[in-house]
Design a protein around this motif. Structure first.
Motif, mmCIF file in Angstrom:
data_model
loop_
_atom_site.group_PDB
_atom_site.id
_atom_site.type_symbol
_atom_site.label_atom_id
_atom_site.label_comp_id
_atom_site.label_asym_id
_atom_site.label_seq_id
_atom_site.Cartn_x
_atom_site.Cartn_y
_atom_site.Cartn_z
ATOM 1 N N VAL A 238 0.819 -1.209 0.000
ATOM 2 C CA VAL A 238 0.000 0.000 0.000
ATOM 3 C C VAL A 238 0.851 1.257 0.000
ATOM 4 C CG1 VAL A 238 -1.902 -1.144 1.178
ATOM 5 C CG2 VAL A 238 -0.201 0.075 2.530
ATOM 6 N N SER A 239 2.153 1.129 0.347
ATOM 7 C CA SER A 239 3.013 2.309 0.310
ATOM 8 C C SER A 239 3.281 2.752 -1.116
ATOM 9 C CB SER A 239 4.342 2.031 1.013
ATOM 10 O OG SER A 239 5.089 1.070 0.310
ATOM 11 N N GLY A 240 3.134 1.828 -2.082
ATOM 12 C CA GLY A 240 3.105 2.213 -3.495
ATOM 13 C C GLY A 240 4.440 2.381 -4.166
ATOM 14 N N GLY A 241 5.495 1.752 -3.668
ATOM 15 C CA GLY A 241 6.786 1.912 -4.317
ATOM 16 C C GLY A 241 6.880 1.205 -5.645
ATOM 17 N N LEU A 277 11.106 -7.392 -8.507
ATOM 18 C CA LEU A 277 11.639 -8.726 -8.291
ATOM 19 C C LEU A 277 12.161 -8.917 -6.870
ATOM 20 C CD1 LEU A 277 13.564 -9.332 -11.653
ATOM 21 C CD2 LEU A 277 11.217 -9.935 -11.066
ATOM 22 N N LEU A 278 12.660 -7.843 -6.266
ATOM 23 C CA LEU A 278 13.215 -7.953 -4.918
ATOM 24 C C LEU A 278 12.158 -7.784 -3.826
ATOM 25 C CD1 LEU A 278 16.552 -5.936 -5.286
ATOM 26 C CD2 LEU A 278 16.237 -8.411 -5.301
ATOM 27 N N ALA A 279 11.037 -7.165 -4.149
ATOM 28 C CA ALA A 279 10.013 -6.885 -3.141
ATOM 29 C C ALA A 279 9.530 -8.127 -2.385
ATOM 30 C CB ALA A 279 8.824 -6.174 -3.783
ATOM 31 N N PRO A 280 9.362 -9.300 -3.042
ATOM 32 C CA PRO A 280 8.884 -10.481 -2.296
ATOM 33 C C PRO A 280 9.815 -10.938 -1.179
ATOM 34 C CG PRO A 280 8.565 -10.796 -4.657
ATOM 35 C CD PRO A 280 9.379 -9.561 -4.490
ATOM 36 N N TYR A 281 11.066 -10.518 -1.189
ATOM 37 C CA TYR A 281 11.978 -10.905 -0.119
ATOM 38 C C TYR A 281 11.691 -10.167 1.186
ATOM 39 C CZ TYR A 281 14.924 -13.385 -3.486
ATOM 40 O OH TYR A 281 15.401 -14.268 -4.434
ATOM 41 N N ALA A 282 10.936 -9.067 1.119
ATOM 42 C CA ALA A 282 10.629 -8.314 2.328
ATOM 43 C C ALA A 282 9.761 -9.161 3.267
ATOM 44 C CB ALA A 282 9.899 -7.022 1.975
ATOM 45 N N ALA A 283 10.092 -9.149 4.536
ATOM 46 C CA ALA A 283 9.355 -9.924 5.536
ATOM 47 C C ALA A 283 9.510 -9.234 6.882
ATOM 48 C CB ALA A 283 9.884 -11.361 5.584
ATOM 49 N N ALA A 284 9.016 -9.902 7.918
ATOM 50 C CA ALA A 284 9.067 -9.305 9.247
ATOM 51 C C ALA A 284 10.500 -9.017 9.672
ATOM 52 C CB ALA A 284 8.388 -10.227 10.259
ATOM 53 N N LYS A 285 11.444 -9.867 9.264
ATOM 54 C CA LYS A 285 12.832 -9.691 9.676
ATOM 55 C C LYS A 285 13.745 -9.307 8.507
ATOM 56 C CE LYS A 285 12.316 -12.883 13.539
ATOM 57 N NZ LYS A 285 12.750 -14.141 14.178
ATOM 58 N N VAL A 286 13.147 -8.941 7.377
ATOM 59 C CA VAL A 286 13.920 -8.487 6.222
ATOM 60 C C VAL A 286 13.318 -7.157 5.764
ATOM 61 C CG1 VAL A 286 14.705 -8.972 3.887
ATOM 62 C CG2 VAL A 286 14.428 -10.849 5.517
ATOM 63 N N SER A 287 14.058 -6.084 5.932
ATOM 64 C CA SER A 287 13.598 -4.756 5.519
ATOM 65 C C SER A 287 14.093 -4.468 4.103
ATOM 66 C CB SER A 287 14.121 -3.683 6.479
ATOM 67 O OG SER A 287 13.655 -3.919 7.794
ATOM 68 N N PHE A 288 13.243 -3.820 3.335
ATOM 69 C CA PHE A 288 13.555 -3.545 1.932
ATOM 70 C C PHE A 288 13.455 -2.047 1.700
ATOM 71 C CE2 PHE A 288 11.920 -3.627 -2.638
ATOM 72 C CZ PHE A 288 13.197 -3.651 -3.165
ATOM 73 N N ALA A 289 14.550 -1.417 1.285
ATOM 74 C CA ALA A 289 14.579 0.018 0.977
ATOM 75 C C ALA A 289 14.896 0.187 -0.496
ATOM 76 C CB ALA A 289 15.630 0.726 1.833
ATOM 77 N N GLU A 290 14.135 1.021 -1.200
ATOM 78 C CA GLU A 290 14.229 1.147 -2.643
ATOM 79 C C GLU A 290 14.050 2.586 -3.056
ATOM 80 O OE1 GLU A 290 10.729 0.350 -4.478
ATOM 81 O OE2 GLU A 290 9.580 0.543 -2.661
ATOM 82 N N PRO A 291 14.533 2.970 -4.257
ATOM 83 C CA PRO A 291 14.277 4.316 -4.776
ATOM 84 C C PRO A 291 12.801 4.494 -5.118
ATOM 85 C CG PRO A 291 16.106 3.242 -5.922
ATOM 86 C CD PRO A 291 15.402 2.190 -5.120
ATOM 87 N N GLY A 292 12.386 5.736 -5.290
ATOM 88 C CA GLY A 292 10.997 5.989 -5.655
ATOM 89 C C GLY A 292 10.708 5.777 -7.120
ATOM 90 N N ALA A 293 11.748 5.754 -7.959
ATOM 91 C CA ALA A 293 11.588 5.571 -9.402
ATOM 92 C C ALA A 293 12.012 4.163 -9.801
ATOM 93 C CB ALA A 293 12.416 6.611 -10.165
#
Length: 409
Positions: A238-241, A277-293
């Protein structure tokens, strides 16, 4: 995966086409008026009259053709320009020498400029330059010599049409930018609305299940852990990245056409947004930070880089333990893409990787460094005992395709 698209057409060019329609009618009537006023200067007025009949019928019959860029086809433009050139070249046959040498108007007069302007509005300044060239040549042939007034008129038409064509191209670029901005604004508003609704309901329930499961323990604790992972994934959604960026039509005849793609579909050889492709790796103990573009790589390169990230996370789970936290950071540099995987585990003892390779365990050597080497990139592993491990993966944007084909920027 099927794509659903909605099309929104902008109408910045519409006033230009309307003005051209009026210009063609008025200049056709003006040319006929000039002929009537200078009738005595024509030795063969029948030729002129026959031409004006054709010009009159053609102008009114083709009014629908100059309503928009789609209707104004290349074939129409070619015939329209041919009629204008024919009128210029017929002028010496219809008029006497005095009319020609005194700089009298050609049969189509300034109606010819309408044909050139149609090229300019349809295809920009390059098309305008292309159409102006034969008009200039025909005027010089009609006059018989490059007189001052003829050269002046030729240059005037040339410069004016190219300038208008350039303005049209700038207007189209502005139109596309505006369409993209409007879509991004609409997408952002919808995302915020969905985020509010989900936060008020689903996310709060998942957070409550996670807290209660941690307190109760046992199977409820496992259920709470799963609820926590789903909460993190849903918050990212829902954050929309990962909303696809607007695309616009490449056909200038269609103007600015915004394609709002609801579900991405990746071409095997086309650009892929690495974030998706990397977004599915995000979990409770895995944080995912990405650019807005979007972070674009070709599909093979993006998939290999994603596999290397997955291998690094597998190493975190295997060697740092289930309770270790990990962070994925994606950076889009001008010439390369950098993905960093960091954890808070115990780190790797000095010499352990070399020992593992000697024992035939090649997880880091092959699954990570090998993949990056095939892409023309690099993998750097930094580990301090007791302070976790950091794996920095770098892939150039002109990365080599592991299948043997070069990636296109």
């Amino acid at each position: 995966m099927a794509k659903r698209e909605r099309v929104m057409r902008m109408s910045v060019e519409l006033p230009l086409w309307r003005a051209l329609t009026a210009y063609r009618v008025l200049t056709m009537l003006y040319a006929v008026g000039l002929f009537a006023a200078a009738y005595d200067e024509y030795d063969r007025p029948v030729i002129a009259i026959a031409y004006y009949v054709v010009l009159f019928v053609w102008t009114f019959a083709t009014l629908p053709r100059v309503q928009n860029a789609v209707a104004c086809t290349k074939r129409f433009l070619a015939v329209d320009l041919t009629i204008a050139l024919t009128g210029i070249l017929l002028t010496p046959l219809a008029a006497n020498d005095e009319h020609i040498h005194s700089g009298g108007a050609t049969l189509p007069s300034i109606w010819t400029a309408g044909s050139v302007l149609a090229y300019a509005i349809k295809g920009g300044w390059r098309w305008a330059a292309f159409a102006s060239t034969p008009v200039a040549a025909a005027n010089l042939i009609e006059r018989g010599a490059p007189a001052r007034d003829t050269v002046h008129n030729v240059i005037l038409v040339w410069v004016a049409s190219i300038a208008i064509g350039y303005v049209v191209e700038v207007a189209r670029a502005s139109e596309r930018t505006l369409a993209r901005a409007l879509e991004i604004e609409a997408t952002t508003r919808e995302r915020e609305r969905l985020a509010r609704d989900i936060h008020d309901g689903v996310l709060q329930v998942l957070a409550m299940v996670q807290r209660r499961g941690a307190v109760i323990g046992g199977e409820a604790g496992e259920l709470g852990r799963m609820a926590g992972e789903q909460e993190v994934a849903l918050r990212m959604l829902v954050s929309g990245g990962l909303v696809p960026v607007s695309r616009v039509s490449k056909d200038v005849a269609e103007g600015a056409v915004v394609l709002a793609v609801d579900e991405p579909s990746y071409d095997e050889d086309g650009p892929v947004d690495l974030r998706a492709l990397l977004a599915p790796y995000a979990a409770a103990k895995v944080s995912f930070a990405e650019p807005g573009a979007p972070v674009l790589l070709t599909a093979p390169a993006a998939k290999e880089l994603t596999a290397a990230v997955g291998a690094a996370l597998d190493n975190v789970r295997r060697h740092a333990g289930e309770d270790a936290r990990a962070w994925i950071l994606v950076e889009d540099e001008p010439d390369e893409v950098v993905v960093t995987v960091r954890d808070d585990g115990p780190g790797i003892p000095e010499g352990r990787l070399a020992q593992a390779e000697g024992e035939g365990r090649l997880g880091v050597a092959l699954s990570i460094r090998g993949r990056l080497r095939e892409l023309g990139g690099s993998a750097e592993l930094i580990s301090v005992p007791g302070q976790g491990t950091e794996v920095e993966l770098k892939v150039p944007k002109d990365a080599k395709d592991p299948r043997g084909k070069a990636e296109l920027r």
